[in-house]
Design an enzyme around this catalytic site. Structure first.
Site, PDB file in Angstrom:
ATOM      1  N   CYS A  77      77.892  21.194   1.534  1.00 29.62           N
ATOM      2  CA  CYS A  77      77.199  21.822   2.664  1.00 29.62           C
ATOM      3  C   CYS A  77      76.179  22.792   2.100  1.00 29.62           C
ATOM      4  O   CYS A  77      76.556  23.776   1.460  1.00 29.62           O
ATOM      5  CB  CYS A  77      78.201  22.554   3.565  1.00 29.62           C
ATOM      6  SG  CYS A  77      77.446  23.378   4.986  1.00 29.62           S
ATOM      7  N   HIS A 163      73.639  10.696   3.342  1.00 28.73           N
ATOM      8  CA  HIS A 163      72.536  10.926   4.276  1.00 28.73           C
ATOM      9  C   HIS A 163      71.720   9.662   4.462  1.00 28.73           C
ATOM     10  O   HIS A 163      71.471   8.933   3.497  1.00 28.73           O
ATOM     11  CB  HIS A 163      71.623  12.046   3.760  1.00 28.73           C
ATOM     12  CG  HIS A 163      72.248  13.406   3.854  1.00 28.73           C
ATOM     13  ND1 HIS A 163      72.085  14.217   4.947  1.00 28.73           N
ATOM     14  CD2 HIS A 163      73.067  14.075   3.002  1.00 28.73           C
ATOM     15  CE1 HIS A 163      72.755  15.340   4.759  1.00 28.73           C
ATOM     16  NE2 HIS A 163      73.360  15.280   3.592  1.00 28.73           N
ATOM     17  N   GLU A 212      74.417  15.610  12.434  1.00 29.65           N
ATOM     18  CA  GLU A 212      75.361  15.699  11.329  1.00 29.65           C
ATOM     19  C   GLU A 212      76.650  14.918  11.577  1.00 29.65           C
ATOM     20  O   GLU A 212      77.201  14.940  12.690  1.00 29.65           O
ATOM     21  CB  GLU A 212      75.735  17.166  11.065  1.00 29.65           C
ATOM     22  CG  GLU A 212      74.638  17.980  10.407  1.00 29.65           C
ATOM     23  CD  GLU A 212      75.187  19.240   9.768  1.00 29.65           C
ATOM     24  OE1 GLU A 212      76.359  19.234   9.343  1.00 29.65           O
ATOM     25  OE2 GLU A 212      74.443  20.235   9.700  1.00 29.65           O
ATOM     26  N   CYS A 221      70.261  21.736   8.531  1.00 28.77           N
ATOM     27  CA  CYS A 221      71.191  21.041   7.634  1.00 28.77           C
ATOM     28  C   CYS A 221      70.595  21.107   6.231  1.00 28.77           C
ATOM     29  O   CYS A 221      69.543  20.508   5.972  1.00 28.77           O
ATOM     30  CB  CYS A 221      71.371  19.596   8.072  1.00 28.77           C
ATOM     31  SG  CYS A 221      72.490  18.648   7.022  1.00 28.77           S
ATOM     32  N   GLY A 224      70.783  17.922   4.352  1.00 27.67           N
ATOM     33  CA  GLY A 224      69.861  17.009   5.041  1.00 27.67           C
ATOM     34  C   GLY A 224      68.420  17.254   4.643  1.00 27.67           C
ATOM     35  O   GLY A 224      67.639  16.311   4.471  1.00 27.67           O
TER      36      GLY A 224
HETATM   37  N1  LIG Z   1      78.086  17.388   8.255  1.00 25.23           N
HETATM   38  C1  LIG Z   1      78.015  17.327   6.779  1.00 25.23           C
HETATM   39  C2  LIG Z   1      78.607  18.600   6.148  1.00 25.23           C
HETATM   40  C3  LIG Z   1      77.758  19.850   6.459  1.00 25.23           C
HETATM   41  C4  LIG Z   1      76.364  19.745   5.921  1.00 25.23           C
HETATM   42  C5  LIG Z   1      75.325  20.711   6.491  1.00 25.23           C
HETATM   43  N2  LIG Z   1      75.786  21.675   7.431  1.00 25.23           N
HETATM   44  C6  LIG Z   1      74.491  21.352   5.374  1.00 25.23           C
HETATM   45  O1  LIG Z   1      73.986  22.475   5.543  1.00 25.23           O
HETATM   46  O2  LIG Z   1      74.302  20.659   4.343  1.00 25.23           O
HETATM   47  C7  LIG Z   1      78.795  16.084   6.306  1.00 25.23           C
HETATM   48  O3  LIG Z   1      79.680  15.620   7.052  1.00 25.23           O
HETATM   49  O4  LIG Z   1      78.507  15.602   5.203  1.00 25.23           O
END
Ligand SMILES: N[C@H](CCC[C@H](N)C(=O)O)C(=O)O
Length: 278
Positions: A77, A163, A212, A221, A224
């Site tokens: 994250c 991603h 997400e 994100c 992301g």
């Molecule tokens: N939903 C993401 C985890 C959080 C990523 C996001 N909040 C960031 O800032 O990178 C996943 O399931 O891989």
């Protein structure tokens, strides 16, 4: 037996977190407990829960575990990493300005700047389909993904977490709420996937919205943003330093290409402290 749990509410450009000190508290969390803490009506409310734990090896300072609002533990994250760095410094758990952290997606290095921003070395992006994971015969800069009779041109990248990145003409009208969940669960992404919708404004400036995995659309994100710049560069649209404009604010992403790490720079904000009975 009920227990009181102290937490800190934080966000990275509006991507919000419940951060828990598992160094000085004995914390046992299961998926149901995470879902309750993340619930915006019956709990504290957050996109992800971050659990700070002692390092498990001599070459790292901490372990950092990440749970989506749906209770699932994930590998990485980016916005959370910046908040993690702010948290361990504010809580006096370290006074280092370069912090090495073990995550399920690998070791990352956090640099806390004097200006309040945090720069995170997010590591080298993973582009091999089997390691994303993404079902494809071989690695490519872009892939065709069929859904509901429509062929979408996507980039597929792992920043430790998977991603899928699509280029759109305008993020404001992108079908995030419908195509996001559909592609999150696409069978060619066996671990599900985070879905980014990228609008290229210039070779050093994009707008991005992300649906997400395990949380839905968030205001920002971090992984992301990293994945979008990697996918954009691989397709020849972007330079090595890019401003990524998300609904919650702007991140700076640097990627020199191929075997280089992706660097992400941005803010981390503490909102309030609290405690909750589990
Ligand atoms: N939903 C993401 C985890 C959080 C990523 C996001 N909040 C960031 O800032 O990178 C996943 O399931 O891989």
């Amino acid at each position: 037996m009920k227990s009181m749990l102290r937490f800190t509410k934080m966000h990275g450009l509006g991507n919000d977190f419940v951060v828990i000190d598992g160094v000085r508290q004995d914390v046992q969390l299961d998926a149901e407990c995470v879902r309750r803490l993340a619930d915006r009506h019956f709990g504290v409310g957050c996109d992800q829960l971050l659990l700070v734990e002692p390092a498990r090896s001599a070459d790292t300072d901490f372990r950092y575990r990440i749970f989506n609002a749906d209770g699932g533990e994930v590998e990485q994250c980016g916005n959370g990493a910046r908040c993690f760095a702010r948290f361990v410094r504010d809580q006096g758990l370290t006074d280092k300005s370069a912090i090495r952290v073990e995550t399920a997606g690998g070791v990352i290095v956090l640099h806390v700047g004097d200006d309040g921003d945090v720069c995170v070395d997010m590591g080298v992006p993973q582009l091999e389909p089997a390691l994303i994971p993404f079902l494809a015969p071989q690695r490519a800069a872009a892939y065709t993904l069929e859904h509901d009779g429509v062929d979408y041109r996507i980039g597929a990248v792992s920043m430790g977490n998977p991603h899928c990145v699509l280029r759109v003409d305008a993020v404001d009208t992108a079908p995030v709420a419908t195509l996001g969940p559909a592609l999150e669960h696409h069978p060619r992404f066996p671990a599900r996937v985070n879905v980014g919708f990228m609008q290229v404004l210039a070779r050093d400036h994009i707008r991005l919205r992300v649906f997400e995995r395990g949380a839905g659309e968030t205001l920002a994100c971090g992984t992301g943003a990293c994945a979008a710049v990697v996918a954009g560069r691989l397709q020849g649209w972007l330079d090595a330093q890019v401003r990524v404009e998300l609904p919650g604010g702007t991140l700076r992403i640097d990627w020199a290409g191929e075997a280089s790490p992706v660097l992400m720079t941005g803010p981390a904000t503490r909102v309030f402290e609290g405690s909750i009975v589990l």
